[in-house]
Write a protein that holds these residues in place. Structure first.
Motif, short mmCIF file in Angstrom:
data_model
loop_
_atom_site.label_atom_id
_atom_site.label_comp_id
_atom_site.label_asym_id
_atom_site.label_seq_id
_atom_site.Cartn_x
_atom_site.Cartn_y
_atom_site.Cartn_z
N THR A 33 5.23 8.47 -0.80
CA THR A 33 5.67 9.47 -1.97
C THR A 33 4.72 9.68 -2.79
O THR A 33 3.97 8.70 -3.33
CB THR A 33 7.13 8.97 -2.53
N LEU A 34 5.03 10.55 -3.70
CA LEU A 34 3.94 10.95 -4.84
C LEU A 34 4.23 10.05 -6.16
O LEU A 34 3.20 9.67 -6.72
CB LEU A 34 4.19 12.43 -5.35
N SER A 35 5.41 9.47 -6.03
CA SER A 35 5.75 8.37 -7.25
C SER A 35 5.00 7.23 -6.79
O SER A 35 4.82 6.66 -7.82
CB SER A 35 7.37 8.47 -7.28
N ARG A 36 5.18 6.75 -5.70
CA ARG A 36 4.57 5.52 -5.14
C ARG A 36 2.97 5.61 -5.54
O ARG A 36 2.22 4.59 -6.08
CB ARG A 36 4.74 5.14 -3.76
N VAL A 37 2.33 6.83 -5.14
CA VAL A 37 0.93 6.92 -5.50
C VAL A 37 0.72 6.71 -7.04
O VAL A 37 -0.37 6.20 -7.26
CB VAL A 37 0.32 8.41 -5.03
N LYS A 38 1.53 7.46 -7.78
CA LYS A 38 1.12 7.34 -9.30
C LYS A 38 1.28 5.97 -9.71
O LYS A 38 0.56 5.58 -10.64
CB LYS A 38 1.97 8.36 -9.94
N ALA A 39 2.38 5.37 -9.37
CA ALA A 39 2.70 3.97 -9.78
C ALA A 39 1.53 3.13 -9.32
O ALA A 39 1.02 2.13 -10.08
CB ALA A 39 3.90 3.56 -9.19
N ARG A 40 1.01 3.12 -7.99
CA ARG A 40 -0.07 2.31 -7.61
C ARG A 40 -1.34 2.36 -8.31
O ARG A 40 -2.17 1.65 -8.63
CB ARG A 40 -0.43 2.63 -6.12
N TYR A 41 -1.72 3.91 -8.61
CA TYR A 41 -2.71 4.22 -9.40
C TYR A 41 -2.55 3.73 -11.12
O TYR A 41 -3.66 2.94 -11.45
CB TYR A 41 -3.26 5.74 -9.57
N GLU A 42 -1.53 3.63 -11.78
CA GLU A 42 -1.34 2.86 -12.63
C GLU A 42 -1.54 1.29 -12.77
O GLU A 42 -2.18 0.67 -13.69
CB GLU A 42 0.00 3.30 -13.41
N ARG A 43 -1.00 0.97 -11.59
CA ARG A 43 -1.19 -0.77 -11.37
C ARG A 43 -2.71 -0.98 -11.03
O ARG A 43 -3.10 -2.00 -11.59
CB ARG A 43 -0.61 -0.96 -10.12
N LEU A 44 -3.40 -0.13 -10.26
CA LEU A 44 -4.90 -0.31 -10.20
C LEU A 44 -5.79 -0.26 -11.59
O LEU A 44 -6.57 -1.05 -11.53
CB LEU A 44 -5.41 0.58 -9.30
N THR A 45 -5.30 0.56 -12.30
CA THR A 45 -6.28 0.55 -13.61
C THR A 45 -5.81 -0.69 -14.34
O THR A 45 -6.88 -0.92 -15.08
CB THR A 45 -5.78 1.77 -14.49
N ARG A 46 -4.62 -1.11 -14.36
CA ARG A 46 -4.27 -2.36 -15.14
C ARG A 46 -4.81 -3.60 -14.48
O ARG A 46 -5.56 -4.55 -15.31
CB ARG A 46 -2.88 -2.63 -15.06
#
Length: 257
Positions: free
Chosen positions: A214-227
């Motif tokens: 899902t798009l929401s999962r992608v966005k959440a993962r990208y936020e997690r990756l930057t952290r």
């Protein structure tokens, strides 16, 4: 692969097989034991393998040691890596070469080689490993306490096997460093896939569609990756992931068999 010590190598075919098996070993001890057998098949006694970034950077530099441990201690203590003519050669060349064919240009390099001769590298060869699939290059030093003729004989007889050996060691080290980096940052293969998609300039929507999430999962993962990577955005995350060896550098295409 099993953890038992490999038997002595008796033929070219056996040596070629042993080299191809390196990628299947789990531990450094297993690789080191197998490497010793391969080096002995070459008729040599000592080896050191190291991997460093293509620009010569030594961050996360690691050794696989098959010689007197004192040699690597002295090498690092004296910071001889800063003047090592073999490193300079390996950064610029892909062909194996006899160590005696690399010129020494300074007194410091002469002292380095004199000390190496006292620790099992009286003569030998340098085998660069350049793979299009990794961001590092490898340097395999092979040596003998015997004179130059012994090294020259081994070099001409086993040159192609030496190249394959160095390349397999590089691929093994790169895979292990990648695993260690992912574990240290608590990242998984989905994170790697998303970083790769970002490297390919895919949008979040494209990444979601191509990875089947899902798009929401992608966005959440990208936020997690930057952290996790402690960077401000996806582009910086990609750059850091490449620097850490977590994903392939797009500037270097995959190696062809």
């Amino acid at each position: 692969m099993g953890s038992q010590s490999p038997e002595a190598i008796g033929s070219f075919e056996d040596a070629n097989d042993r080299i191809s098996w390196l990628s299947g070993y789990e531990t450094e001890a297993e690789v080191q034991a197998a490497a010793r057998q391969i080096v002995e098949y070459f008729g040599l006694q000592s080896f050191v393998f190291g991997a460093l970034f293509r620009d010569g950077g030594r961050e996360h530099y690691r050794y696989l040691v098959g010689c007197e441990p004192e040699w690597c201690f002295l090498y690092n203590q004296n910071k001889w890596y800063a003047i090592d003519p073999f490193i300079d050669y390996a950064l610029k060349n892909t062909s194996p070469v006899l160590a005696s064919d690399i010129p020494l240009n300074t007194a410091g390099q002469g002292r380095l080689m004199a000390e190496a001769a006292e620790h099992g590298f009286r003569s030998g060869m340098v085998v660069p490993a350049h793979s299009g699939s990794v961001i590092r290059i490898g340097i395999l030093y092979l040596g003998t306490s015997e004179g130059p003729e012994r090294a020259r004989e081994s070099f001409h007889k086993h040159r192609n096997l030496m190249r394959a050996f160095a390349l397999e060691l590089l691929e093994w080290w790169d895979a292990k460093l990648r695993e260690a980096g992912l574990e240290a940052l608590d990242l998984d293969e989905l994170d790697v896939d998303l970083l790769t998609k970002a490297q390919e300039h895919a949008t979040a929507e494209e990444a979601a569609r191509e990875l089947g999430i899902t798009l929401s999962r992608v966005k959440a993962r990208y936020e997690r990756l930057t952290r996790k990577l402690e960077v401000p955005n996806k582009r910086s995350a990609v750059q850091k992931a490449v620097a850490l060896g977590l994903i392939r550098d797009a500037r270097w295409p995959e190696a062809r068999p």
